[in-house]
Design a protein around this motif. Sequence first.
Motif, short mmCIF file in Angstrom:
data_model
loop_
_atom_site.label_atom_id
_atom_site.label_comp_id
_atom_site.label_asym_id
_atom_site.label_seq_id
_atom_site.Cartn_x
_atom_site.Cartn_y
_atom_site.Cartn_z
N LEU A 49 0.72 -1.46 0.07
CA LEU A 49 -0.27 -0.25 -0.02
C LEU A 49 0.49 1.10 0.52
O LEU A 49 0.60 2.36 -0.58
CB LEU A 49 -0.73 0.30 1.11
N ILE A 50 1.64 1.09 0.71
CA ILE A 50 2.87 2.51 0.54
C ILE A 50 3.79 2.05 -0.64
O ILE A 50 4.06 3.18 -1.40
CB ILE A 50 4.14 2.32 1.42
N ALA A 58 0.46 9.90 6.98
CA ALA A 58 -0.52 9.74 7.12
C ALA A 58 -1.36 8.09 7.82
O ALA A 58 -2.05 9.23 8.16
CB ALA A 58 -1.43 10.22 5.69
N LEU A 59 -0.91 7.15 7.51
CA LEU A 59 -1.01 6.15 7.73
C LEU A 59 -1.53 5.45 9.10
O LEU A 59 -2.17 5.89 10.00
CB LEU A 59 -0.38 4.97 6.57
N ALA A 62 -2.93 8.30 11.17
CA ALA A 62 -4.75 7.48 11.24
C ALA A 62 -4.88 6.66 11.93
O ALA A 62 -5.08 5.90 13.11
CB ALA A 62 -5.18 6.93 10.00
N LEU A 63 -3.50 5.32 12.34
CA LEU A 63 -3.48 4.73 13.02
C LEU A 63 -3.75 4.88 14.51
O LEU A 63 -3.52 4.07 15.42
CB LEU A 63 -2.11 3.46 12.28
N ARG A 64 -3.07 5.85 14.68
CA ARG A 64 -2.93 6.72 16.05
C ARG A 64 -4.54 6.27 16.83
O ARG A 64 -4.79 6.39 18.09
CB ARG A 64 -2.32 7.72 16.26
N ALA A 65 -5.89 6.05 16.14
CA ALA A 65 -7.37 6.40 16.22
C ALA A 65 -7.29 5.14 17.39
O ALA A 65 -8.75 5.08 18.17
CB ALA A 65 -8.40 6.02 14.65
N VAL A 158 -6.10 -3.87 10.79
CA VAL A 158 -6.56 -2.29 10.48
C VAL A 158 -5.50 -0.95 9.50
O VAL A 158 -6.62 -0.14 8.94
CB VAL A 158 -6.54 -1.26 11.93
N GLY A 159 -4.70 -1.17 9.49
CA GLY A 159 -3.29 -0.05 8.76
C GLY A 159 -4.34 -0.51 7.90
O GLY A 159 -3.92 0.02 6.66
#
Length: 424
Positions: A49-50, A58-59, A62-65, A158-159
């Motif tokens: 995906l990277i 950004a990934l 977002a994962l910090r959620a 999740v990532g």
Amino acid sequence: MPAEPNLIWARPVVTPVPTAIKGNLAISMRTLYFDCFAGASGDMILGGLIGLGVEPDALESALRAIKPAGWELRFSTVDRSGIAASRVEVLTEEVKAHRHLRHILDIISDSMLSTSVKVRAAMIFTRLAEAESKVHQVPIEKIHFHEVGALDAIVDIVGACIGFEMLGIERFCASPLHVGSGFVDMAHGRFPVPPPAVTELLAGAPIYATDIVGELVTPTGAAIISTLAESYGPIPAMTVSATGYGAGGRSYEKFPNAIRLIVGDTAGANSVNTDQLIMLETNLDDLAPQTMGYVMEQLLAGGALDSFFTAVQMKKNRPGVMISVLCDRVTRPALERILFRETTTLGIRVRKVERVSLRRAIVTVVTEYGHIDVKVAQITEGETKASAEYEQCRAAAILHGVSLRDVEAAAVVAYRETQRTTGG
């Protein structure tokens, strides 16, 4: 109220909306192809995906959620037999954790992630639990994950779902999976490749082995692909927009240990979907009408594709009601629990059904009453049907003091005019 109806466990079904409509509703869908010539794992998919263009910062942001914290991502570019591939490593100080499915679904549900990310991640972990349940003959709610319950596996899955959303992926398909050979050491002992859970996850998918020794397909990789892929085989006809390589942790001589992700638009998709679904049915003659309404609300909130009541004549000539619930295999366990918990039934009939449905797309049109979404479906080539979004039409009718039918008609006319002027 019990926790289940809040429902990440029984996830709602999200129908992808095609990205474009041209001509006779030739639907173009943003498609991701998993090319698994060297297997698949969660970190390999993240790397791919990277490579496709997902921004690392950004990934990670977002994962910090998701909670708990105590992890970080390391990004690098590595060489895999001459191919430059993106490598993503999840670094964590967590000692191997044994989490139950409920714990993982709570982590997902309690996060600030988008609904589509939550739904996909919950589907993947639920499929993992189903596979483990079958392998170990243990009820799904008692399954505790070993490797895939650890924080790094949660971040991987999740990532990946976050990356799919960032890229706007609507459809997934995959090649046959190269599973590797040899043996692998796991929490329960030493097992042949592919190990039991992976074999169960890939039931129905084409797999193969070569002389490459090692576990090429991990449980996380198998779960992601088997949950999301609509089909397996050669690369479908598509207009390719990007290719990304995600590196595995091991290096082999003259063998690129990487997954290739290909993203493009698949044009002219078949207008008809055929789904294998499940119908749950039970007959009741002793439940209050207001309770029946509540049960239907819970079933629909719990991910039922449809639910309806039918009047029936039961034993001792009592009038009764048959509750019918249309669902898929993922939501079935939670919906069965709702029926047992909220009704007086002691048994549920289960049968497999096939549903044929039209692909649909949402088109926004401009009318004198404002912007209205129109749902469009193709029946046959050159023949479509369109219906305006009810809630938007209702709000516009109240706002402008006109009839609901006037707004609905204006939206459909606007759509037809748009199709005529654009050659659709």
